[in-house]
Every structure is written in C-alpha cells, then in structure tokens.
Motif scaffolding. Structure first.
Motif, PDB file in Angstrom:
ATOM      1  N   HIS A 215       0.811  -1.185  -0.031  1.00  0.00           N
ATOM      2  CA  HIS A 215       0.061  -0.073  -0.067  1.00  0.00           C
ATOM      3  C   HIS A 215       0.765   1.330  -0.033  1.00  0.00           C
ATOM      4  O   HIS A 215       2.155   1.071   0.151  1.00  0.00           O
ATOM      5  N   ASP A 217       0.690   5.696   1.750  1.00  0.00           N
ATOM      6  CA  ASP A 217       0.178   6.390   2.524  1.00  0.00           C
ATOM      7  C   ASP A 217       0.086   8.062   2.288  1.00  0.00           C
ATOM      8  O   ASP A 217      -0.349   8.600   3.188  1.00  0.00           O
ATOM      9  N   GLN A 271       8.780   8.748   5.126  1.00  0.00           N
ATOM     10  CA  GLN A 271       8.281   7.826   6.243  1.00  0.00           C
ATOM     11  C   GLN A 271       9.684   7.054   6.886  1.00  0.00           C
ATOM     12  O   GLN A 271      10.579   6.844   5.910  1.00  0.00           O
ATOM     13  N   HIS A 355       4.749   0.211   0.042  1.00  0.00           N
ATOM     14  CA  HIS A 355       5.272  -0.585   0.874  1.00  0.00           C
ATOM     15  C   HIS A 355       4.595  -1.493   1.316  1.00  0.00           C
ATOM     16  O   HIS A 355       3.445  -1.618   1.404  1.00  0.00           O
TER      17      HIS A 355
HETATM   18 FE   LIG Z   1       2.023   2.535   5.358  1.00  0.00          FE
END
Ligand SMILES: [Fe+2]
Length: 430
Positions: A215, A217, A271, A355
């Motif tokens: 997915h 984000d 991230q 990821h």
């Molecule tokens: Fe995530």
C-alpha cells in the motif's frame, strides 16, 4: 510571434475540498475531466501511460538485475557521512533513484537498546498490558490480537529520539533531497521538523505475523480530487508527463486531506523508523517498491479504459491506498526488502512509495521499531502541530490516531521542561 496554445487550466478540473457525498459520481466526473485534459494535450491517456510504463519497466528490470547479481537494492549510508557532509555522489544518486535508505549507525546501538528497555519499563511500570483494550484501529489490527503495535506516543525514549540532534541531522539531509522552493514560494523548511508523533512496534521472538499488504500512505481519493493535489500532480495530467518530478514539494504542503482512520495529517518527505533491535532481512521486515516515479503509474492507471468508470483501482476513502496484483503487477515485481539492520540503524522511504511488511512464522529475535518520519515545518504541519501540542501536554493520543489515551495518567511520560530547542521548535512552542 505565435500565441501560446490554449490549454485548459487546472482550475477547470472539478474538485472537492472535502470528501464528496456521492463518491462513485465524483470518481466518474473527475476521471472524465482528467482524461479530457490529458487528451487536450495531444496525446491519448494510453500514450501518456505508456511513457510511464516504459520508464517503470526499465527500473524494474534494473532492480531485478541488481537482485540477481547479489547487489543490495536498498542504498545504505553511514550516519557519520551524513553528519560530516561526506556522502559520495554515487550514494546520493542511489538514494534519489531508489527513494529509500538505511542509515547505518544513526544512533549508537547501546542507545537504541537502552531506549527499547526504557519503553518496556515505561509501559510495564504503568500497567499497560493489564489495561490494553485491543487494537484501536482496523488497519494495524490485522497484524494480530497481541499488542505488537503499542499506541504509545510520549515515552522519554520516543521524545529523546525525536528531538535529538542526530535525528535532526538526518531529517535535514533527507528533506534536502526534495525541491522545497519554487515560483517564489517556500513549500517547507528543510531544517525544522514537526516531531510527528507515532507509535512503537515490538514484535517478540516466536511471533507469527501475516504482515501488511502492499500500500501507500500519501492519501486516497484526495490525490485526484483536491485542487492542491491536482496542481501537485499537474504534469501527469497536462501533457508534460516527462517533467513530473516526485521530489518536487510544490502544492503538497498546505492542502486538505480527506479524513479517515489511516490518515496522516502531516506532510512527510520520508516515512521512517529507527530500529530498537537487530533484525535479519528474512524476519518479516519492511519492503518497498523502490521507484519514486511509480506514483505516476498509480495515479494514471485508473484512467485506462479497462477500469470501470466509478473505480480507482481499489482506492477509496477511509482505507489505505492499495497496490495490487490485479492493477499494478509490474510495480509489485520490484518489491525489495531491507537488508539486515542493527539496533540504532534507521530506515526511510519516500512518502509516496508503495511498501509492505513481509509475513513471518516463528520470528527469530525481536522486531522492534520506533516510527519517526521526516515531517518538515510547512503550513500543513504547522496546523497539525497545534493538535500535537495539545496531545503532548495532556498525554493524549494524537488526533491522527485512535482515541486510546493510555498515557494521560502516566506520571513518567516526557515532560515539557525536558524539551530542548529542537523539541520546542518542532512543537511550535517557540
Ligand atoms: Fe504504510
């Protein structure tokens, strides 16, 4: 002299600054408008998508070749080189190409292990396991019923890491990979982080975990439907696909986001997490599709003729943006796991990148991480910082997360007087 060809402006696209009431209708409308806009540029949607697909296919082939030759797909840079400004041009190029990074020795190993022990003492001392009420959301909840994800935000360990000079050094380095100024606008300040509070994962030896599916984000339908994102992704839709730059922050740092249980109110350049235990590469670790440009593929794929008119390849509001074998098989071929990491190393990936977390059976050793991203100061993060300050002062769960509030009565959570200059600046406390 000839007049510039008239092209429809981004403002001409229909847009919804809050979640549309009739989602299928809005999807149909925006897809029709985006297709028309692309076609007004003189190329069909299929031709534009083919440009992206060719580029991605080259990258996938390169990644596959790297794996076959035993080369590490994830770039690795020593913290000391970042701190000393001695990162070599080829390492920098690898970071930009792959969009992900392991920082070796970001913190001394003993420091990371001490933080891990500190978190255990903090939660045990406050009776967390006795009072744990089960997963508070439906996303990480799928990992298992044991609290592997601790909904804990304000431990001394987390705050020390967030406000540390070493964290600030790496965040500045990562932020500076992005273009943060253009057309007279400063989109974010690369040297000031907003201390985005997130949770902890501690997965014990012997654990079985199904992992997390692939997915990304950065958002959901808002990526196509809000004016700010339509501008941010303008090159995908206006016939200038060759100019799309996944490292350009223009129009990404102020706009709204549709609410949802998995939302992130902050703009994150990367991230990231910091390892609090050693982890071997085959023990259910993080994987990415290490191609920042894959976002162009994800954004254009729903516009092709084989996708139903009210479908966005599985993307909807209030759930994560999925990458799937059905719609994105080419991308998933490039999924690449992190190398072995040691406690104190940190792991980073471009905020748009796909990821996943691999499944594991009978995990060897601990799998402990502290989520700390790079969320530089910008309009959007300044707005969210007001909520974060409130949560910090009262020991509450931050507003992006389920309202669990375990720490409100915990006396030894990190206190305001322990903030250093970085911490105060990050929370907007001057
Ligand atoms: Fe995530």
């Amino acid at each position: 002299m000839t007049a510039a060809p008239a092209t429809p402006s981004v403002a001409a696209l229909p847009h919804w600054e809050t979640t549309p009431d009739d989602l299928p209708r809005a999807v149909r409308e925006v897809k029709q408008a985006l297709r028309a806009r692309i076609e007004a540029s003189g190329r069909t949607v299929e031709e534009v998508f083919a440009v992206v697909e060719r580029q991605i296919a080259e990258r996938v082939a390169e990644i596959r070749a790297a794996k076959e030759s035993g080369e590490e797909v994830w770039p690795v840079i020593d913290y000391a080189d970042i701190a000393d400004g001695t990162v070599t041009p080829d390492r920098l190029a690898a970071l930009r190409r792959r969009g992900c990074l392991v920082v070796r020795g970001h913190f001394p190993r003993e420091q990371a292990l001490a933080w891990d022990a500190g978190i255990v003492a903090y939660v045990e001392g406050n009776g967390f396991f006795e009072s744990y009420r089960g997963p508070g959301d439906d996303f990480f909840g799928s990992v298992g019923s044991k609290p592997e994800i601790y909904p804990i935000y304000w431990s001394p360990a987390q705050m020390e890491a967030r406000q540390s000079e070493r964290m600030a050094t790496v965040q500045s380095f990562l932020n500076s990979q992005w273009k943060h100024e253009s057309a007279g606008t400063t989109w974010f300040d690369p040297d000031r982080d907003s201390l985005y509070p997130d949770r902890i994962r501690r997965r014990p030896p012997g654990a079985d975990s199904d992992g997390l599916g692939a997915h990304c984000d950065p958002g959901t339908l808002d990526l196509w439907m809000t004016q700010a994102y339509q501008q941010a992704f303008r090159h995908l839709f206006d016939g200038s696909i060759e100019e799309y730059d996944p490292w350009d922050a223009a129009h990404r740092t102020a706009g709204p986001q549709y609410p949802g249980t998995t939302m992130c109110s902050a703009f994150r350049t990367f991230q990231g997490w910091t390892a609090l235990s050693d982890m071997a590469h085959d023990q259910g670790v993080l994987h990415t599709v290490p191609i920042p440009e894959a976002m162009a593929y994800l954004m254009l794929r729903p516009l092709l003729a084989d996708v139903p008119d009210d479908e966005m390849c599985g993307v909807s509001t209030n759930q994560v943006f999925p990458a799937s074998e059905r719609w994105h098989p080419l991308l998933l071929e490039a999924l690449s796991g992190i190398p072995d990491v040691r406690a104190g190393d940190s792991v980073w990936w471009h905020c748009d990148m796909i990821h996943s977390v691999a499944p594991v059976r009978d995990q060897q050793g601990w799998g402990n991480v502290m989520y700390v991203p790079a969320a530089p100061w910008c309009e959007r993060n300044e707005r969210y910082a007001a909520d974060v300050r409130e949560a910090f002062l009262s020991g509450s769960s931050p507003s992006d997360f389920p309202e669990e509030h375990y720490e409100r009565s915990w006396p030894d959570r990190f206190a305001p007087e322990q903030l250093n200059t970085t911490g105060r600046r990050g929370l907007g406390l001057g």
